[in-house]
Design an enzyme around this catalytic site. Structure first.
Site, PDB file in Angstrom:
ATOM      1  N   ASP A   1      24.341  46.923  46.659  1.00 15.62           N
ATOM      2  CA  ASP A   1      23.158  47.370  47.389  1.00 15.62           C
ATOM      3  C   ASP A   1      22.295  46.172  47.771  1.00 15.62           C
ATOM      4  O   ASP A   1      21.841  45.415  46.903  1.00 15.62           O
ATOM      5  CB  ASP A   1      22.358  48.334  46.522  1.00 15.62           C
ATOM      6  CG  ASP A   1      21.272  49.058  47.307  1.00 15.62           C
ATOM      7  OD1 ASP A   1      21.029  48.689  48.475  1.00 15.62           O
ATOM      8  OD2 ASP A   1      20.667  49.993  46.745  1.00 15.62           O
TER       9      ASP A   1
ATOM     10  N   SER B   1      17.092  57.022  47.008  1.00 13.27           N
ATOM     11  CA  SER B   1      16.157  56.122  47.667  1.00 13.27           C
ATOM     12  C   SER B   1      14.740  56.691  47.640  1.00 13.27           C
ATOM     13  O   SER B   1      14.191  56.960  46.585  1.00 13.27           O
ATOM     14  CB  SER B   1      16.654  55.851  49.091  1.00 13.27           C
ATOM     15  OG  SER B   1      15.950  54.804  49.686  1.00 13.27           O
TER      16      SER B   1
ATOM     17  N   HIS C   1      24.208  50.893  48.924  1.00 17.61           N
ATOM     18  CA  HIS C   1      23.049  51.773  48.933  1.00 17.61           C
ATOM     19  C   HIS C   1      23.440  53.234  49.137  1.00 17.61           C
ATOM     20  O   HIS C   1      22.846  54.131  48.558  1.00 17.61           O
ATOM     21  CB  HIS C   1      22.077  51.331  50.030  1.00 17.61           C
ATOM     22  CG  HIS C   1      20.724  51.957  49.913  1.00 17.61           C
ATOM     23  ND1 HIS C   1      19.864  51.676  48.875  1.00 17.61           N
ATOM     24  CD2 HIS C   1      20.081  52.871  50.682  1.00 17.61           C
ATOM     25  CE1 HIS C   1      18.742  52.357  49.017  1.00 17.61           C
ATOM     26  NE2 HIS C   1      18.854  53.106  50.106  1.00 17.61           N
TER      27      HIS C   1
END
Length: 484
Positions: free
Chosen positions: A379, A261, A407
């Site tokens: 995700d 991320s 995610h």
């Protein structure tokens, strides 16, 4: 790379303050170290150096990849990438389905471009279609307004083709397999907003057992790192400088960066700063190659006291969007070891500090390091189109999709992620075949003479009588009377 809606990654329980070991105690305990990167700014780092019973030096030559490409940026914000590499580089250019594609060009529309003009062409003169359009409009006699509109369109078209800058990359990278027994290899794991180094627990245990040296820091305000009480401590540049200092402290000759991320942005930053030391890189749900800019319409712009009140709702939202399933296992992963436990102040400061205008498409297109992209298909924070766009921009990119992940795919599918990462660490391009040794060719005259000698024995110079007699073994007598 993550902005706006992706900021929901931080929908986590609230915590008042971070638990930090006093600054004066830096002795490693249970694989954890506390590093003071700046006065009063202490980061917790998980550092494991496994015992290597057999120290194996890197074997094999690996392969060299030619990194040649020209990146053209136009004034209207369009990007034109032309791959100029040879066959070795062409073999590494891989589509998302694993098939290889030859040297090609990539035309993309830069993020945030206000107009919707067609893709940019190769730099050159105006196309014939534009000139033909002018002629047709004049012959139709639509009046001065139409002519003015045509001229304005031509001016816009010329502006569209106006080259702003060109970036040329021409280098070669030697890529070899990185085994855990190699003492010159180190793995760096960097988490995203709201997480901690604990989200990498499965990966740290797995690769340390394989003999890899692993390093995983807590970002400032996360996990057990110190939480400065000022907003400026959580900007992208402040956190990137922390990661730079951690990297310089633990780096080896060949380093592999693994980011998740927001942590992918810091990995990209390090790959640009230390291109010779970064051997490979992994992006897990990192998003598209766009410059970072904080969202003006985000729930995290609310005051910290309001975020404290919304903490249960935010935690439920993250559980629903960050995991493919919302069962007891996922709830346990959220609560285990306070892996997602950050204060509302830090959460708000992190989201407002995501400003990194340099990290645009050109910045990512300049990367020459091999990169593995891992994306959880469920995700809800990062669409798969963003990682596909990233794979198109990168010079050497491999996109892998996991159907059972979201995610937090490294926590949901640790076995699959570990296998993908390990295969990528051991991957190396095929070494070029050694050049064949060629004997020096004979001249044309020598070849003709040899041919005549073999093919026409009658023309061979006859031996003298003495030589013939010696060869036949006959007795030779000299007559003295013949001598003079």
């Amino acid at each position: 790379m993550l902005t706006g809606q992706v900021s929901l990654l931080c929908c986590l329980p609230s915590k008042s303050t971070n638990v930090v070991v006093p600054v004066e105690t830096f002795e490693p305990t249970n694989g954890y170290e506390f590093v003071e990167v700046k006065p009063g700014r202490v980061l917790r780092v998980r550092h494991i150096i496994p015992e290597r019973p057999v120290v194996e030096q890197p074997t094999g030559q690996g392969g060299c990849v030619s990194c040649k490409r020209r990146i053209s940026v136009f004034c209207n914000g369009q990007l034109f990438i032309e791959n100029l590499g040879d066959s070795a580089a062409a073999e590494q250019k891989t589509r998302s389905n694993g098939d290889t594609e030859p040297n090609s060009t990539v035309e993309v529309e830069l993020t945030g471009c206000g107009n919707s003009s067609p893709p940019a062409q190769v730099p050159g003169t105006e196309s014939d279609s534009v000139t033909a359009g002018k002629v047709v409009t004049a012959e139709m006699g639509t009046g001065g307004d139409a002519l003015a509109a045509s001229q304005a369109g031509a001016s816009q078209d010329r502006h569209r083709r106006k080259l702003k800058r060109t970036v040329v990359i021409d280098c070669e990278r030697k890529i070899s397999a990185c085994k855990g027994t190699h003492p010159d290899v180190a793995l760096f794991f960097i988490h995203g907003v709201g997480g901690s180094l604990d989200i990498w627990r499965s990966q740290l245990d797995y690769f340390s057992r394989l003999g890899y040296e692993v390093i995983a820091p807590d970002l400032a305000g996360h996990g057990s790192s110190s939480a400065p009480p000022i907003t400026a401590a959580y900007t992208f540049y402040a956190l990137a400088e922390d990661m730079r200092l951690i990297f310089k402290r633990y780096a080896r000759k060949r380093n592999i960066l693994i980011g998740h991320s927001y942590g992918v942005s810091f990995c990209t930053f390090l790959a640009h700063e230390y291109p010779e030391q970064i051997h490979k890189m992994v992006m897990i749900n990192g998003g598209g190659p766009t410059a970072l800019e904080p969202s003006l319409f985000s729930v995290f712009n609310l005051p910290s006291c309001v975020l404290d009140c919304l903490s249960p709702l935010l935690s439920w939202s993250f559980l629903k969007a960050g995991f493919a399933r919302q069962g007891a296992k996922e709830k346990r992963l959220l609560k285990e070891n306070n892996a997602f436990n950050v204060s509302a102040f830090v959460l708000r400061a992190m989201m407002s500090g995501q400003y990194w205008p340099e990290g645009d498409e050109v910045y990512h297109a300049e990367l020459t390091v091999p990169i593995l992209l891992v994306h959880g298909i469920h995700d809800k924070f990062v669409p798969v189109e963003e990682d596909q766009r990233m794979a198109e921009i990168l010079l050497i990119g491999f996109l892998k999709l996991l159907e059972d992940g979201s995610h937090m795919v490294m926590m949901e599918c640790p076995e699959a992620v570990n296998t993908l990462l390990h295969e990528f660490f051991l991957w190396e391009p095929a070494a070029p075949p050694p050049p064949k040794s060629k004997a020096r060719p004979e001249t044309a005259k020598a070849q003709r003479d040899n041919t005549k000698t073999v093919s026409d024995p009658a023309k061979v110079r006859p031996a003298t009588a003495l030589q013939a007699s010696l060869n036949s073994g006959a007795e030779v007598k000299f007559d003295r009377g013949d001598k003079k």
